[in-house]
Structure formats: C-alpha cells, structure tokens
Design a protein around this motif. Structure first.
Motif, PDB file in Angstrom:
ATOM      1  N   THR A 519       0.826  -1.210   0.000  1.00 14.05           N
ATOM      2  CA  THR A 519       0.000   0.000   0.000  1.00 14.05           C
ATOM      3  C   THR A 519       0.857   1.256   0.000  1.00 14.05           C
ATOM      4  O   THR A 519       0.613   2.199  -0.766  1.00 14.05           O
ATOM      5  N   LEU A 520       1.883   1.298   0.840  1.00 14.05           N
ATOM      6  CA  LEU A 520       2.761   2.470   0.878  1.00 14.05           C
ATOM      7  C   LEU A 520       3.524   2.640  -0.425  1.00 14.05           C
ATOM      8  O   LEU A 520       3.734   3.762  -0.897  1.00 14.05           O
ATOM      9  N   ASP A 521       3.949   1.536  -1.041  1.00 12.87           N
ATOM     10  CA  ASP A 521       4.670   1.628  -2.306  1.00 12.87           C
ATOM     11  C   ASP A 521       3.780   2.211  -3.400  1.00 12.87           C
ATOM     12  O   ASP A 521       4.211   3.051  -4.194  1.00 12.87           O
ATOM     13  N   LEU A 522       2.528   1.734  -3.449  1.00  9.67           N
ATOM     14  CA  LEU A 522       1.607   2.280  -4.440  1.00  9.67           C
ATOM     15  C   LEU A 522       1.303   3.751  -4.154  1.00  9.67           C
ATOM     16  O   LEU A 522       1.285   4.590  -5.058  1.00  9.67           O
ATOM     17  N   PHE A 523       1.059   4.080  -2.906  1.00 10.73           N
ATOM     18  CA  PHE A 523       0.707   5.448  -2.531  1.00 10.73           C
ATOM     19  C   PHE A 523       1.866   6.411  -2.785  1.00 10.73           C
ATOM     20  O   PHE A 523       1.658   7.558  -3.194  1.00 10.73           O
ATOM     21  N   SER A 524       3.096   5.970  -2.568  1.00  9.85           N
ATOM     22  CA  SER A 524       4.258   6.831  -2.754  1.00  9.85           C
ATOM     23  C   SER A 524       4.640   6.992  -4.212  1.00  9.85           C
ATOM     24  O   SER A 524       5.422   7.889  -4.560  1.00  9.85           O
ATOM     25  N   GLY A 525       4.133   6.111  -5.082  1.00  9.21           N
ATOM     26  CA  GLY A 525       4.502   6.174  -6.484  1.00  9.21           C
ATOM     27  C   GLY A 525       5.768   5.425  -6.806  1.00  9.21           C
ATOM     28  O   GLY A 525       6.281   5.525  -7.927  1.00  9.21           O
ATOM     29  N   MET A 546      -5.300   7.829  -6.015  1.00  2.31           N
ATOM     30  CA  MET A 546      -5.738   7.339  -7.320  1.00  2.31           C
ATOM     31  C   MET A 546      -5.038   6.037  -7.678  1.00  2.31           C
ATOM     32  O   MET A 546      -5.606   5.175  -8.358  1.00  2.31           O
ATOM     33  N   ALA A 547      -3.802   5.878  -7.229  1.00  2.47           N
ATOM     34  CA  ALA A 547      -3.098   4.616  -7.492  1.00  2.47           C
ATOM     35  C   ALA A 547      -3.791   3.466  -6.775  1.00  2.47           C
ATOM     36  O   ALA A 547      -3.936   2.366  -7.327  1.00  2.47           O
ATOM     37  N   LEU A 548      -4.225   3.702  -5.547  1.00  2.08           N
ATOM     38  CA  LEU A 548      -4.952   2.658  -4.821  1.00  2.08           C
ATOM     39  C   LEU A 548      -6.293   2.370  -5.498  1.00  2.08           C
ATOM     40  O   LEU A 548      -6.720   1.215  -5.575  1.00  2.08           O
ATOM     41  N   SER A 549      -6.945   3.428  -5.982  1.00  2.00           N
ATOM     42  CA  SER A 549      -8.223   3.229  -6.648  1.00  2.00           C
ATOM     43  C   SER A 549      -8.061   2.381  -7.911  1.00  2.00           C
ATOM     44  O   SER A 549      -8.847   1.465  -8.165  1.00  2.00           O
ATOM     45  N   ARG A 550      -7.039   2.675  -8.702  1.00  4.29           N
ATOM     46  CA  ARG A 550      -6.808   1.886  -9.915  1.00  4.29           C
ATOM     47  C   ARG A 550      -6.432   0.443  -9.574  1.00  4.29           C
ATOM     48  O   ARG A 550      -6.826  -0.498 -10.265  1.00  4.29           O
ATOM     49  N   PHE A 551      -5.660   0.281  -8.505  1.00  6.54           N
ATOM     50  CA  PHE A 551      -5.280  -1.064  -8.080  1.00  6.54           C
ATOM     51  C   PHE A 551      -6.521  -1.894  -7.732  1.00  6.54           C
ATOM     52  O   PHE A 551      -6.659  -3.052  -8.128  1.00  6.54           O
ATOM     53  N   ILE A 552      -7.446  -1.268  -7.018  1.00  7.66           N
ATOM     54  CA  ILE A 552      -8.673  -1.969  -6.627  1.00  7.66           C
ATOM     55  C   ILE A 552      -9.504  -2.307  -7.856  1.00  7.66           C
ATOM     56  O   ILE A 552     -10.046  -3.419  -7.985  1.00  7.66           O
ATOM     57  N   GLU A 553      -9.615  -1.364  -8.800  1.00  5.38           N
ATOM     58  CA  GLU A 553     -10.421  -1.602  -9.991  1.00  5.38           C
ATOM     59  C   GLU A 553      -9.857  -2.724 -10.860  1.00  5.38           C
ATOM     60  O   GLU A 553     -10.607  -3.451 -11.513  1.00  5.38           O
ATOM     61  N   GLN A 554      -8.545  -2.893 -10.891  1.00  7.43           N
ATOM     62  CA  GLN A 554      -7.927  -3.867 -11.780  1.00  7.43           C
ATOM     63  C   GLN A 554      -7.733  -5.233 -11.140  1.00  7.43           C
ATOM     64  O   GLN A 554      -7.672  -6.243 -11.848  1.00  7.43           O
ATOM     65  N   VAL A 555      -7.631  -5.280  -9.832  1.00  5.92           N
ATOM     66  CA  VAL A 555      -7.272  -6.534  -9.162  1.00  5.92           C
ATOM     67  C   VAL A 555      -8.451  -7.156  -8.424  1.00  5.92           C
ATOM     68  O   VAL A 555      -8.603  -8.386  -8.380  1.00  5.92           O
ATOM     69  N   VAL A 556      -9.314  -6.317  -7.855  1.00  4.85           N
ATOM     70  CA  VAL A 556     -10.365  -6.820  -6.972  1.00  4.85           C
ATOM     71  C   VAL A 556     -11.663  -6.963  -7.766  1.00  4.85           C
ATOM     72  O   VAL A 556     -12.032  -6.058  -8.526  1.00  4.85           O
ATOM     73  N   PRO A 557     -12.384  -8.069  -7.616  1.00  6.66           N
ATOM     74  CA  PRO A 557     -13.695  -8.227  -8.258  1.00  6.66           C
ATOM     75  C   PRO A 557     -14.657  -7.142  -7.799  1.00  6.66           C
ATOM     76  O   PRO A 557     -14.571  -6.654  -6.664  1.00  6.66           O
ATOM     77  N   PRO A 558     -15.590  -6.722  -8.663  1.00  8.13           N
ATOM     78  CA  PRO A 558     -16.504  -5.622  -8.318  1.00  8.13           C
ATOM     79  C   PRO A 558     -17.265  -5.840  -7.026  1.00  8.13           C
ATOM     80  O   PRO A 558     -17.473  -4.894  -6.262  1.00  8.13           O
TER      81      PRO A 558
END
Length: 719
Positions: A519-525, A546-558
C-alpha cells in the motif's frame, strides 16, 4: 445618367431608413463588444471559443470592436447620413416653424378631425376681439388675415394660431445630437491614432524596449493611454494599446510617484486607493504636487489623470526553496534574492537530477489578500477528524482543489502575503504558481496553500498542506520525505504489522506488514500498476489515492471492491501514522499519539495533501521568506477634446427627445364671416402632431369659449 445615379446615392445616404439600418448595426456590434471581453490575451479567446472560432472572431475584429476599421467606417457613414438628413429637412422644418398657414382656405377647415361651426349674433369685429383675447390668454401665437371678396372666396377674417412649435426644433436637436456624439466618439477614439500611425508609418512593439518609430507626437490632440510609474520614479512615457502591440504616447510633462496609499476596512477590504504625485513641467519650470484617487482625477494642461489600478513596482523579495522530493543534501543557496518583474535561471541544485532547467519569472507580490473563507469551509467535516482511519475514498477525485465553494455566506479575511511566479522551460512553456506566506485556517486547521495553473485563463488550483504544531511545513515535509525512502516505508510497514495484528494471532503480522508495504509503495509512487497487464510495472508515474483506486479496480472483483477499499484505507492511514512517527524520531522529536485530536486532524489532511502532491508539477516549492514592498501606480491619462462635443450632444438629445415626446405642435384656425342678419358665421378647426385625449379636451374647451352654447346654430365635430 451620372447625375441620376449621384442623386439616387445622395437620396440613399440622406434617407432615414439608411440611418436606422446603420444605427442597428452599431447597436448589434456594441452588444457583441459587451458580451465578448475586449483586449484580452489571445490565449483566453482560444480557451473560450476554440482555435478555429478564436481566429475567425479575431479576423473580424471582435476583440477590439470599437477600434476596428469597419466599425469606425459605419460610424462615419452614420454621421454623413444623419447630417444629410438634417441638411435636407432643416430648411423645410424652419420654414414650417415660421409660418402660421393663415392663408388656408375656409372650406379646407371642414376636412379636419377636430372642427366646429356655428353662428353668433355679435358682429365680426366683436367676435374677432373675443377670439383673440381667448387665444392670447392660453398662450397661443396668433396671426390674423383679413380677406376681401374675390373669385377664390368670400370676405372675412382668418385667425391662425399656433402652440407648441418647439416640437419641430426637437427633430433638429435630436438628429444633431446623434451627429455630435458620433463625431466626439470618432475624434476621441482610435481614429486619430490610426491616422497618425498610417501617415507616419509607426511600428507597434510587443513588450520590451520601444522601437525607433513607435512614438506618437507629444502634441497628439486626442488619446487614451496607460502610464506605469513606480514609487520614487518619474516618467512621461505612456503607452496606447493597439491591435499589433503598443505605441508610446509622450506627455508634455513628467509624473513622479511619491507614494501609493491603500487604506483598508476592518475586514481587510480596501476602501481607498490614492497616489501622491508631483507633476514636473519643464516648459514653465514648475513642479506641483497632487493626489490622484479613484473617482477623483487630476486635470493638468488638458490631460486628465485617472487612478486606474496599481501593481508591484519592483519589490525585493527572498524566496526559500521547499523540496518535495529531497534526497541527500542540497548544495544550492538557502535563500534566493529576486525582484518582482524580473527573471533568471532557477538554481540547478534546487531541482532533482535529470530535471529540465527552468527559468524563474517573479510576476507578483501581494501583501494583502482578502478572501471569502466561508467558501473554503466544509471540505472535511470536523467529525471526520476524530479518526485518522476515517478517510473516505470519495475524496480521491479532490486533488489540487481550489479553496472555493458555491456562493453563500461570506467571511472576508485577510490571509496574508503571497508571491506569484512562473517557471518556464526551454521550449517556452510556463506554469504559474501562487504560494501564501503563512497558513490559512480552513475547517479549524491551519493549511498552507500552494497554487498552480497552466494558463492565465484558468483559476489557481491549490495544494493544501496542513501546518504542524509549530505552524510550519516541516512536519508534513518530514512525512513526505519519509514516504520517498524505501527503508523507512519498510520499517513503517513492519511496525504497522506489529501494532495492527491481534495479540492472539501473531502469524498475521507478516501478512499485514506485506499489505502495508504494498500500500505504501503504491501510494508513494515507487511502483505503478500497468493498466493493460494488471501487473506492477516500474517507471510509470503513479501514486496517491488514485493509485490505490486503480489497483482496486484492476485486481479486486466488483463485488468485493467496497470492502477492500475500506481495508486498504485503514492500512494506509495506520502505516502512514507509523511513518510519521519514524520521521519525527529521525528529526529528534518525540513520537505522538493517535489519540490526540490535533494529531488526528493533521493526519487526516496530510493523507489528502500527500495524494494531491503527486500532481504537483515540480519538485520544489518557492516560499516567500521576506519582502521589501515597492508599489507602482497605473494611471489612465487622457486628452479628450471631443468630450465637450459629446456633452453638448447629450444636452441636445435630452432637449430633442423632450420636445418631440412631450411637446405637441397644435394649430387652430378660426374663420369669421358676416352673415345676412348682421351676425357672424364661425368655422374653426384644430390640428395636432399627435391625436390624444388631451387634444380632444383642448379643442372642446376652445369651442366652448369661442362659440358658447346658447348662440350655436349648428355644430359638426369629429365627422
């Protein structure tokens, strides 16, 4: 044939229809000039209308509509047309104004709408005296004609009277007013400037030094120019904005600005702008002091000096760099000396390795900034600050938001000094920045506002950085720098795993630490998620919520995204708090408790601002460290001899309109003829330029006074 065509052309120019058509076009053009803001930078019109239509409108001259050639030509044609109308109709009007039409035939009186007839027993001489007395008492101008018997009519007395003949003068006055107003506008407008520029082949310039042939004559009879004078300086070189740039209009004297004065209300709003000036006239060796205020201009030697606006006159400032992505020690200067209005290279050591060199242009210093803080409140409710883990994913889209809100209650507050500057790259592209010197209280928490915009047509978008307990940026910067340090992120993730794992399930520590690390790696860029493959890929700009949001949209089922979002946000906030305490420990500061409401408020805002900082376009923020203000006044200097012509035209227009609308031109005729019994046959009629109820009442009154009731033999009225 040529004479016939010339006559037709003259009739067209002198016709009222042609003048009305020209006036309609001018009204439409004026409406366009009111809707479209005039004389703004071309980039503003491109943003508003698009490249194609911006170019089309520019070719039509809609951005300087009152000085375009076609507008001035139409205005000149209106002057010619109206002048011809006046020249053609004035002799007829004056001739009609002087005549009483006393030679009208008696039979013609029967054709009028208002008419009456009767027989009186008194002789003609007695009736004539009575009629004259009645008309004179009511203010009628009278002319009497005694007629002898002839083949064209019988003997008798024709009394012709007139009232309200000023109505005819109203036509001349109103049309003359149009000519005078247009002439005054043409003379005081850009027509004189355009004529001089064409005759002398003057070349406008676009900023910088003036050209050798860009100076108008000092004896220019009419102009409207801008004069910029800094405190302690004197000049006589004003400038006139034209389509291709600027022309210099020298004044016959110099203006020195001693001091620019601004007075404020208790709310911080300005209430008075004034410039203490000294006019130096070398022709008469005179130096005289004046004070120019808004709505209180100074007139000297036919030149009117207005207080138009004020600007920075070259204030000296010190800029302190704040590094958003500091790695190691910097070798650049701690403070940069700069002057508002000047430019220079930004120190290379202030940028990260590999950054494009930038040119620094300091554009403005504002010591007073009065803003409506009521519009900036409510972005984060106070109740949300009770738990740092309560950050809502709905705020993901609120990046670099302005401190503005829809219209509502106002809370005008002076939020302190600010500095504005541009950073221009080698290609000439520039972004503009506006940073406030001190924190601004928003939602009961002090925030530093760091503004940025891509074009002057946009409003500033602000990165809101929470101030720490020392009212500085240091606490947020320590957290920001720690977020960029991989070793500190890993340590913060490990600590979060130790703290967040249940005491009875120690095996979850490693799992929570790994989740916190990702999470920190994604948030930090530090890592990015490739949108096509769904895999983590290096080198792609990323970061923030926004990085966390995109991660959720691409990896986690709706179906699981909402639950996963809440979990990731709690992990992020918990790990960031551990990272915050790590950064404080490195700085030799005591760790803080999450139970402290002030710490919770700081962390709630820090999460959002760290996410917004990903979008900040440069790695360094230039904060205003100190300043030495130097003001400058912008005066509008005008020489407008046509103004008196316009004033005269306005007076004539008022007189003309009043005369035409409120004065009725009435004529009355009374024909007296002796009958066979020694009495008097009376015929009377009245005409008016406008048929109103007042006309009916007026004629009825005259009939009663002239004919009476008892002596009337027959009456024909309104037939």
């Amino acid at each position: 044939m040529r004479r016939s065509r010339r006559r037709e052309l003259l009739d067209l120019l002198a016709s009222m229809r042609f003048a009305i058509a020209l006036l309609t076009v001018i009204c439409i053009a004026s409406a366009i000039g009111t809707v479209i803001r005039q004389a703004e930078p071309m980039v503003n019109y491109v943003d508003q209308f698009g490249p194609f239509w911006a170019e089309v409108f520019g070719a039509l001259g809609l951005y300087r509509i009152y000085s375009t050639a076609w507008f001035l030509v139409i205005l000149a044609f209106l002057v010619v047309s109206t002048s011809l109308c006046i020249a053609r109709n004035t002799p007829k009007i004056l001739a009609d104004w002087r005549t009483y039409k006393e030679d009208i035939r008696a039979r013609a009186l029967l054709a009028f709408h208002h008419k009456a007839s009767g027989v009186l027993t008194a002789p003609v001489a007695e009736v004539e005296g009575r009629v004259l007395q009645v008309l004179q008492a009511q203010g009628w101008a009278i002319k009497t004609q005694k007629r002898e018997a002839s083949s064209q009519g019988e003997a008798g007395v024709m009394i012709a009277a007139r009232l309200g003949k000023a109505n005819k003068i109203g036509y001349i006055a109103a049309h003359t007013a149009i000519v005078l107003v247009c002439l005054g506008g043409l003379f005081d407008g850009d027509l004189v400037i355009k004529a001089q520029a064409w005759a002398q082949d003057l070349q406008p310039f676009r900023g910088g030094s003036e050209l050798a042939n860009s100076r108008l004559s000092e004896r220019n009879p009419a102009y409207r120019a801008q004069l910029f004078v800094a405190e302690g300086q004197r000049t006589n070189a004003s400038v006139i904005n034209v389509e291709q740039g600027m022309l210099v209009q020298p004044l016959p004297f110099e203006i020195e600005l001693k001091k620019f004065v601004v007075e404020y209300y208790d709310t911080g709003m300005p209430k008075r702008f004034a410039s203490d000036i000294v006019i130096h006239d070398a022709r008469v060796k005179l130096s005289k002091a004046f004070t120019v205020e808004v709505n209180h201009p100074v007139v000297y030697d036919g030149v009117t000096i207005f207080q138009s606006s004020f600007e920075d006159g070259g204030s000296r400032i010190k800029l302190r760099p704040v590094y958003l992505d500091q790695v190691g020690a910097r070798k650049g200067p701690d403070v940069l000396d700069a002057t508002v209005g000047e430019s220079g290279a930004l120190p290379a050591d202030w940028l990260t390795d590999g950054s494009t060199p930038l040119q620094l242009e300091v554009t403005g210093l504002r010591v007073i900034n009065v803003e409506n803080l009521a519009e900036a409140q409510g972005a984060t409710p106070a109740s949300d600050a009770t738990d740092v883990r309560g950050v809502n994913l709905a705020d993901l889209s609120k990046h670099l938001g302005s401190g503005a809100k829809p219209v509502g209650d106002k809370a005008l507050v002076n939020i302190g000094p600010s500095v504005a500057y541009k950073l221009r790259d080698a290609a000439g592209q520039a972004r503009e920045y506006q940073n406030f010197m001190v924190p601004v209280t928003l939602d009961d928490h002090p925030m530093f506002l760091l503004g940025v915009r891509d074009t002057p047509a946009e409003g500033f978008r602000y990165l809101r950085v929470p101030a720490d307990q020392a009212m500085s940026l240091q606490g947020w910067l320590q957290l920001r720098h720690a977020l960029k340090d991989k070793s500190l992120r890993d340590e913060a993730a490990r600590r979060f795993g130790d703290v967040a794992a249940p005491a009875d399930r120690p095996e979850m520590r490693a799992q929570l630490a790994a989740s916190a690390q990702r999470t920190l790696d994604l948030f930090s860029g530090a890592v990015a998620l490739d949108a096509a493959t769904g895999q983590v890929a290096a080198g792609v700009p990323n970061g923030g919520l926004m990085a966390l949001s995109r991660f959720i949209e691409q990896v986690v089922p709706p179906a699981q995204r909402e639950q996963t979002s809440g979990t990731l946000i709690r992990i992020l906030n918990g790990a960031l708090f551990e990272l915050y305490n790590l950064s404080r420990s490195q700085a030799g500061l005591p760790v803080q408790s999450i139970e402290d409401p002030k710490v919770q408020a700081f962390m709630s805002r820090a999460v959002l601002s760290l996410s917004d900082a990903v979008l900040y376009p440069v790695p360094v923020v230039l904060m205003l460290d100190s300043f030495e203000q130097r003001q400058a006044s912008v005066f509008q200097v005008t020489r407008t001899p046509g103004r008196n012509v316009v004033y005269l035209g306005c007076v004539l227009l008022i007189i003309g309109v009043f005369a035409m609308l409120y004065t009725r031109d009435r004529r009355v005729w009374v024909w007296l003829q002796q009958d066979s019994a020694g009495g008097t046959r009376v015929q009377m009629a009245l005409s008016s330029t406008r048929q109103t109820l007042d006309t009916d009442r007026e004629f009825e009154g005259l009939r009663q006074m002239v004919l009476g009731e008892a002596q009337i033999a027959s009456i024909a009225k309104g037939m």
